[in-house]
Enzyme design. Structure first.
Site, PDB file in Angstrom:
ATOM      1  N   ASP A   1      -6.776  -6.048   4.358  1.00  0.00           N
ATOM      2  CA  ASP A   1      -6.109  -4.744   4.376  1.00  0.00           C
ATOM      3  C   ASP A   1      -6.208  -4.150   5.775  1.00  0.00           C
ATOM      4  OD1 ASP A   1      -5.162  -2.194   3.793  1.00  0.00           O
ATOM      5  OD2 ASP A   1      -6.848  -1.640   2.507  1.00  0.00           O
TER       6      ASP A   1
ATOM      7  N   HIS B   1      -8.327   1.302  -4.024  1.00  0.00           N
ATOM      8  CA  HIS B   1      -9.280   1.138  -2.920  1.00  0.00           C
ATOM      9  C   HIS B   1      -9.960   2.481  -2.692  1.00  0.00           C
ATOM     10  CE1 HIS B   1      -9.671   0.220   1.685  1.00  0.00           C
ATOM     11  NE2 HIS B   1     -10.845   0.313   1.098  1.00  0.00           N
TER      12      HIS B   1
ATOM     13  N   SER C   1       0.848  -1.190   0.000  1.00  0.00           N
ATOM     14  CA  SER C   1       0.000   0.000   0.000  1.00  0.00           C
ATOM     15  C   SER C   1       0.884   1.241   0.000  1.00  0.00           C
ATOM     16  CB  SER C   1      -0.897   0.017   1.233  1.00  0.00           C
ATOM     17  OG  SER C   1      -1.505   1.286   1.342  1.00  0.00           O
TER      18      SER C   1
ATOM     19  N   ASP D   1      -4.628   3.763  -2.049  1.00  0.00           N
ATOM     20  CA  ASP D   1      -5.702   4.163  -1.126  1.00  0.00           C
ATOM     21  C   ASP D   1      -6.203   5.552  -1.455  1.00  0.00           C
ATOM     22  OD1 ASP D   1      -6.060   1.965   0.729  1.00  0.00           O
ATOM     23  OD2 ASP D   1      -3.986   2.359   1.324  1.00  0.00           O
TER      24      ASP D   1
ATOM     25  N   HIS E   1      -1.289  -1.322  -4.250  1.00  0.00           N
ATOM     26  CA  HIS E   1      -2.550  -0.918  -3.621  1.00  0.00           C
ATOM     27  C   HIS E   1      -2.551   0.601  -3.432  1.00  0.00           C
ATOM     28  CE1 HIS E   1      -6.139  -1.732  -1.140  1.00  0.00           C
ATOM     29  NE2 HIS E   1      -5.688  -0.807  -0.313  1.00  0.00           N
TER      30      HIS E   1
ATOM     31  N   MET F   1      -8.873   8.420  -0.559  1.00  0.00           N
ATOM     32  CA  MET F   1      -9.719   8.879   0.559  1.00  0.00           C
ATOM     33  C   MET F   1     -10.215  10.291   0.280  1.00  0.00           C
ATOM     34  SD  MET F   1      -7.300   7.702   3.692  1.00  0.00           S
ATOM     35  CE  MET F   1      -6.546   6.081   3.768  1.00  0.00           C
TER      36      MET F   1
ATOM     37  N   MET G   1     -11.741  -5.502   5.397  1.00  0.00           N
ATOM     38  CA  MET G   1     -10.880  -4.573   6.136  1.00  0.00           C
ATOM     39  C   MET G   1     -10.608  -5.155   7.526  1.00  0.00           C
ATOM     40  SD  MET G   1     -10.141  -2.085   4.147  1.00  0.00           S
ATOM     41  CE  MET G   1      -9.219  -1.161   5.393  1.00  0.00           C
TER      42      MET G   1
ATOM     43  N   MET H   1     -12.097   4.731  -0.877  1.00  0.00           N
ATOM     44  CA  MET H   1     -12.765   5.054   0.395  1.00  0.00           C
ATOM     45  C   MET H   1     -13.425   6.414   0.202  1.00  0.00           C
ATOM     46  SD  MET H   1      -9.689   3.667   2.795  1.00  0.00           S
ATOM     47  CE  MET H   1      -8.509   3.760   1.449  1.00  0.00           C
TER      48      MET H   1
HETATM   49  C1  DX5 Z   1      -6.343   1.980   5.512  1.00  0.00           C
HETATM   50  C2  DX5 Z   1      -5.887   1.623   4.136  1.00  0.00           C
HETATM   51  C3  DX5 Z   1      -4.803   0.642   4.095  1.00  0.00           C
HETATM   52  C4  DX5 Z   1      -3.526   1.079   4.749  1.00  0.00           C
HETATM   53  C5  DX5 Z   1      -2.945  -0.134   5.400  1.00  0.00           C
HETATM   54  O1  DX5 Z   1      -7.458   2.787   5.416  1.00  0.00           O
HETATM   55  O2  DX5 Z   1      -6.976   1.092   3.385  1.00  0.00           O
HETATM   56  O3  DX5 Z   1      -4.547   0.178   2.762  1.00  0.00           O
HETATM   57  O4  DX5 Z   1      -2.590   1.631   3.871  1.00  0.00           O
HETATM   58  O5  DX5 Z   1      -1.869   0.257   6.173  1.00  0.00           O
HETATM   59  P1  DX5 Z   1      -1.138  -0.728   7.177  1.00  0.00           P
HETATM   60  O6  DX5 Z   1      -0.662  -1.893   6.399  1.00  0.00           O
HETATM   61  O7  DX5 Z   1      -0.054   0.144   7.724  1.00  0.00           O
HETATM   62  O8  DX5 Z   1      -2.167  -1.122   8.218  1.00  0.00           O
HETATM   63 ZN    ZN Z   2      -6.536   0.117   1.420  1.00  0.00          ZN
END
Ligand code: DX5
Ligand code: ZN
Length: 233
Positions: A185, A77, A20, A46, A44, A48, A147, A79
């Protein structure tokens, strides 16, 4: 550079390590990605929006910039509260897969639109979202993301109470013969990797456990070796 449509997501159900980039140094992102690439199956990403989760990260412009530097499959991903508004920008930017959250409610049109754009589509569930919410979509998606932390931030502690749901999703996929990956994740590291693989996960997202280590490539390879050992049981 490989054309976007020729990037192979790999066989459904096969083990994939997905670093990620949220935990990488955004100032030197291309270098961070290049460092882990030999040990990486999917990258990956993320996304947001500061609304669905209380944090803002990155969007299509960064995907487009990354696309120019890597041939890896980009696993986005989302969010975000309105994924339907952004599927086309992500597809045009070079994403291959998008994962949307089950908590948003009716996702039939989003799933159909993703398919029409040629994107692989995943369905994510927060730790407190039940298997029943996922159930009716299982034969319509390419991936389920369980998650193992509440989304929004990297570096959180793995929530062990999600393990039974991971096993429940794996059972449903196998019993129904579905073409569906099972991703996890949040808090995935050397300790939790064997547990999630034994529960049935085959796509492992890890941020801190890879990029916050002195040797990110060695860390990714270590997670792969641990996952392979666990899946051989
Ligand atoms: C959290 C993200 C994850 C995050 C995971 O909202 O969706 O992908 O990067 O980070 P670690 O592996 O540090 O928990
Ligand atoms: Zn993620």
């Amino acid at each position: 550079m490989t054309t976007t449509s020729s990037i192979d997501p790999g066989a459904i159900g096969s083990l994939r390590i997905a670093p990620s980039i949220l935990a990488a140094d955004f100032g030197t992102l291309a270098e961070a990605v290049a460092t882990v690439t030999p040990g990486t199956d999917w990258l990956h990403v993320d996304v947001m929006d500061g609304h669905f989760v209380p944090n803002i990260s990155i969007g299509p412009p960064v995907v487009q910039a990354l696309r120019a530097h890597t041939d890896l499959y980009l696993d986005c991903h989302l969010m975000i509260t309105d994924p339907g508004e952004y599927l086309e920008p992500f597809a045009k930017a070079g994403a291959q897969g998008v994962t949307v959250h089950a908590e948003l409610g009716d996702l039939d049109s989003v799933i159909a639109e993703a398919r029409a754009l040629g994107l692989r589509i995943g369905l994510a569930a927060n730790p407190d979202t039940s298997f029943e919410v996922l159930d009716r979509y299982l034969d319509a998606v390419d991936l389920v993301l369980c998650m193992t932390v509440f989304p929004g931030f990297g570096g959180q502690s793995f929530m062990y109470e999600v393990l039974p749901k991971i096993a429940q999703v794996r059972l449903a996929i196998d019993e129904r013969g579905l073409d569906c990956d099972l991703e996890v994740d949040g808090g995935i590291d050397a300790t939790t990797t064997p547990l999630v693989v034994e529960a049935g996960a085959n796509v492992l997202v890890a941020g801190s456990a890879i990029f916050n280590r002195p040797d990110p490539l060695a860390a990714a390879n270590e997670l792969r070796a641990l996952a392979q050992a666990a899946s051989a049981h």
